[in-house]
Every structure is written in C-alpha cells, then in structure tokens.
Motif scaffolding. Structure first.
Motif, PDB file in Angstrom:
ATOM      1  N   ARG A  42      -9.047   5.821  -1.379  1.00  0.00           N
ATOM      2  CA  ARG A  42      -8.406   5.174  -2.563  1.00  0.00           C
ATOM      3  C   ARG A  42      -8.335   5.948  -3.820  1.00  0.00           C
ATOM      4  NH1 ARG A  42     -11.903   0.011  -0.578  1.00  0.00           N
ATOM      5  NH2 ARG A  42     -13.355   1.356  -1.691  1.00  0.00           N
ATOM      6  N   PHE A  67      -3.273   5.329  -2.262  1.00  0.00           N
ATOM      7  CA  PHE A  67      -4.165   6.082  -1.338  1.00  0.00           C
ATOM      8  C   PHE A  67      -3.617   7.518  -1.544  1.00  0.00           C
ATOM      9  CE2 PHE A  67      -4.436   1.985   0.417  1.00  0.00           C
ATOM     10  CZ  PHE A  67      -5.738   1.819   0.791  1.00  0.00           C
ATOM     11  N   SER A 112       0.788  -1.205   0.076  1.00  0.00           N
ATOM     12  CA  SER A 112       0.094   0.037  -0.028  1.00  0.00           C
ATOM     13  C   SER A 112       0.776   1.309   0.029  1.00  0.00           C
ATOM     14  CB  SER A 112      -0.857   0.178   1.352  1.00  0.00           C
ATOM     15  OG  SER A 112      -1.772  -1.132   1.184  1.00  0.00           O
TER      16      SER A 112
END
Ligand code: FAD
Length: 387
Positions: free
Chosen positions: A268, A275, A105
């Motif tokens: 998102r 993100f 992420s």
C-alpha cells in the motif's frame, strides 16, 4: 468522454502487473479489471532476452506469459495504452489515447527503464538498449550483420548479453567502470570468477574504464575512454543500469524514497487505494524489517500478487520472502538471494570442481545473502537462514 469506472486498474503489464490481476481474481476480487500497458506486445518473459532468446535457442512464440484464453477467463481488459496522469484525490487516471478511468484500487507496476550514459552521444538512438521484446528483436537484427559488438556495463544484463553475443560468434568487448564485473555488488572473488568465465569465452574486458563519449562513425561506433585506447565496434549495447519509472507517481504526489514508491508490506502506497509493486516499489519486507529496493523478476511477481490480494480484501498478504534471482552467463548459472542493501564481509568458499559459494555477512556476522554456483545446498541453506 465519460470516465470508465473500474474496480482494479493496473498500470504496467510486466510480472508485477500480471501477478496483481491474477491474484486479485484468485482472492475473489470482483468487478471490472483493466491493465494499461505501454508495451505494444502481449505480456512476455523478459529474462530470456539476454539468454536463450538472444542466442536463438528460444523462439519468440515461446516467450508469452498468458495462457490461452486467460484474459477472457479472468475477465481482464488489457489496453495497450499509456497512463499519462494520475489524480489520487479524485481516483482518476488519464491515458495517452484519451481514455479516462476512475478506480477503486490502483496498482503502479511501471517497472524500470534503461539509463543512457551521461556522455556526449549517450542518447544516440542507434545505440542498442535491452529492456523490451522490441529491444530484443532490434538487438538480434542489428548483430546479425555485425562482426564486433561493444557492451557497456558489467551488471547481470551486460554480462549475460556479452556471453550470448559471443556464442553467436561475434567479437565482443565488455567495457566497464568496475575493476572486475560486479565487484561492488558481489565481492572480489566472485567478480574474479565471472571475469575468468568471460575472458575464457573470448570476450575482451576493458575494466576500470570511464567512457567519455560515444561517437557514431556511420559504419559503426567509437567508444572513447578516459586514459585508455578507444574501442571501435559495429554495434554498441548500453547496459548501464535502469531507473524505476516513477514520473507518474511523483507527479501524483506519492511518497518516494530511494527513487521508488514507498509501500508497506501489503504494497500500500501513501494514497488511499493506491498500491505499487515490482521494480518501482520501495517495499517493506517484514522478515528484513526494513524497506528494500529489488529488481528481480520473481519478486516483482510476488509483490504484484500481494498488491492484488490486498486490493481484493485480503488482510494477510504480506512480503516476507528474501529476494533472489538466477543469472545465466554462458552455460553457467549463478543463484543469488540477498536483502540487497549491502554487507560487510564476502566469505568465499570453494566447492567441488567449479562450484563456489559466497556468504555475505553484516557487522554482526549475520547472513544477509548468498551467491552460489553449482552449490544448491548452500543456496537452500542461506535461504532458510534469511527466512
Ligand atoms: C534483458 C533482461 C533480463 C533480465 N533477466 C532477469 C533474470 O534473469 N532474473 C531476474 O530476476 N530478473 C531479470 N531481469 C529483471 C526483471 O525483468 C525485472 O525485475 C522485472 O521485469 C520487473 O518487473 P515489473 O513488473 O516491476 O516491471 P517491468 O517488467 O519493467 O514492467 C513494467 C511495465 O510497465 C509498463 N509501463 C511503464 N509505464 C507505463 C505507463 N505510464 N502506462 C502504461 N504502462 C506503463 C512498461 O511498458 C512495462 O511493460 C531482467 C531484465 C531485463 C531487461
């Protein structure tokens, strides 16, 4: 060099970035977490830079945001390094110092940068700007030996800084293209009040002013203004607004709108595992039912936390709260909560003494924001109306 493999990689160490890593761990996010921060200082509180820090009422060692041992207990690596390239297909980030990371992420929390005035001399490096702690130190040092300062721009940063500089005993001229400070954003009546505060404190206002050039004279500066007298000052602080730092995101092909990274209510972005949060995000607020551009400290932290929680696996972290901020001009506090994307009417309500409220309504008479001074009950009421 082989890439470092990280579970959560955050670009930017402001409130959005710090909020993201704290919330990621709180939500049970596992694995390796790295923050890349181009700022050489450890995370600090930015709002005091125009207020008590500038006035000398808050020392630098009280600005830090990290608790002692916090990075170790969160198991977060804080790298004072700049991300220079992002490949969202390969999930890779390269840095200025030559490191490479692959991520699961990635959070863009790159914030904003002050803009230069687009006039001759506008990019002169001896002009003062105010975004980072280092800018704040430089401003304090520069004005310590000065008698006169011109502040260009009457947004909150310009008004707050002008007021604090006046408190330091400087002759301050505030030069603005507005008819009155922040008239377009806050309405005529609030702008008139702010103008009254500033002039009452001894600040000279030059309004409806188009700056055409900024000239360094060696001993100081001359601010040239179309159709008006020049302003001479020992120092010039340019507070002409900010631009979200989207260069990396744009080069990575992320969807942008309104000069920011488009994200849903979970923060998102348009690429898998990516993100964005804070000033750089154009985020969906589910209560407003639309995307908003927001440049406030608390909201940056809130958005960062939502990004961090979602990256850790939460399904229900969503942006729902109305955005808001407080501003301090001299000794006076203003509290503002609003969707921030416009209003039709600004209804001014006098309170007791100096108190006032401005209610902002859209074309249907629906409350879309509030500004209060010494009227907390109205601030709370509007917050409820907006929520
Ligand atoms: C002087 C001042 C006073 C303010 N006062 C108030 C106030 O009273 N109330 C309020 O609500 N708001 C205030 N604001 C606005 C508020 O500070 C911002 O909205 C907030 O800081 C945004 O947080 P952020 O995390 O999105 O970005 P930032 O705080 O700007 O942090 C972004 C970070 O990302 C880093 N970065 C950028 N690009 C890269 C890269 N490529 N690689 C690595 N790192 C990178 C930057 O160095 C920076 O540290 C003020 C701002 C200033 C400048």
């Amino acid at each position: 060099m082989t890439d470092q493999v990280v579970d959560l990689l955050v670009i930017g160490g402001g409130p959005a970035g710090l909020g993201a890593v704290r919330a990621y761990r709180e939500e049970g996010g596992k694995g390796r977490v790295v923050v890349l921060s181009a700022d050489p200082d450890s995370p600090y509180d930015r709002p005091p830079l125009t207020k008590d820090f500038l006035r000398g009422d808050k020392p630098e060692d009280e600005l830090g945001l990290l608790e002692e041992g916090e990075l170790a207990s969160l198991e977060v690596t804080w790298a004072h390094d700049r991300a220079v390239a992002v490949d969202t297909a390969a999930k890779r980030v390269d840095t200025r110092d030559g490191s490479g990371f692959t991520y699961t992420s990635l959070v863009f929390a790159t914030g904003s940068n002050p803009v230069d005035l687009p006039v001759p001399g506008g990019d002169e490096s001896s002009l003062l700007r105010l975004r980072t702690l280092e800018d704040g130190r430089r401003l304090k040092q520069a004005v310590a030996g000065a008698k006169t300062v011109a502040v260009i721009g009457s947004g909150f940063i310009g008004c707050e800084a002008a007021s604090s500089l006046r408190r330091l005993g400087l002759d301050v001229v505030l030069v603005t293209s507005d008819y009155a400070p922040q008239e377009a954003r806050l309405g005529e009546d609030a702008a008139a009040r702010i103008a009254g505060w500033l002039t009452g404190d001894g600040i000279r206002l030059v309004t409806d002013a188009t700056v055409t050039a900024l000239e360094s004279t060696g001993a100081g500066f001359t601010v040239r203004i179309e159709g008006k007298d020049d302003v001479s000052a020992d120092q010039v602080l340019v507070a002409a607004g900010v631009r979200p730092a989207t260069e990396l995101a744009a080069a990575a092909g992320l969807e942008l709108e309104d000069g920011r990274i488009v994200v849903d209510s979970h923060m998102r972005a348009s690429a898998d595992g990516v993100f964005a949060a804070g000033d750089v995000a154009y985020a969906l607020n589910t209560t407003a039912a639309r995307h908003l551009s927001v440049e406030h400290w608390f909201d940056a932290e809130v958005m960062g936390k939502i990004a961090g929680r979602t990256a850790a696996g939460s399904q229900d972290a969503e942006w729902t709260d109305p955005p808001g901020f407080w501003s301090q001009i001299g000794d006076r506090w203003l509290k503002h909560a609003a969707w921030g994307d416009g209003y039709l009417e600004a209804l001014f309500e006098e309170g007791d003494g100096e108190a006032f409220t401005v209610w902002y309504e859209d074309e249907n008479g629906t409350c879309v924001g509030v500004l209060t001074h010494l009227a907390d009950e109205n601030y709370d009421k509007a917050f409820d109306l907006l929520s």
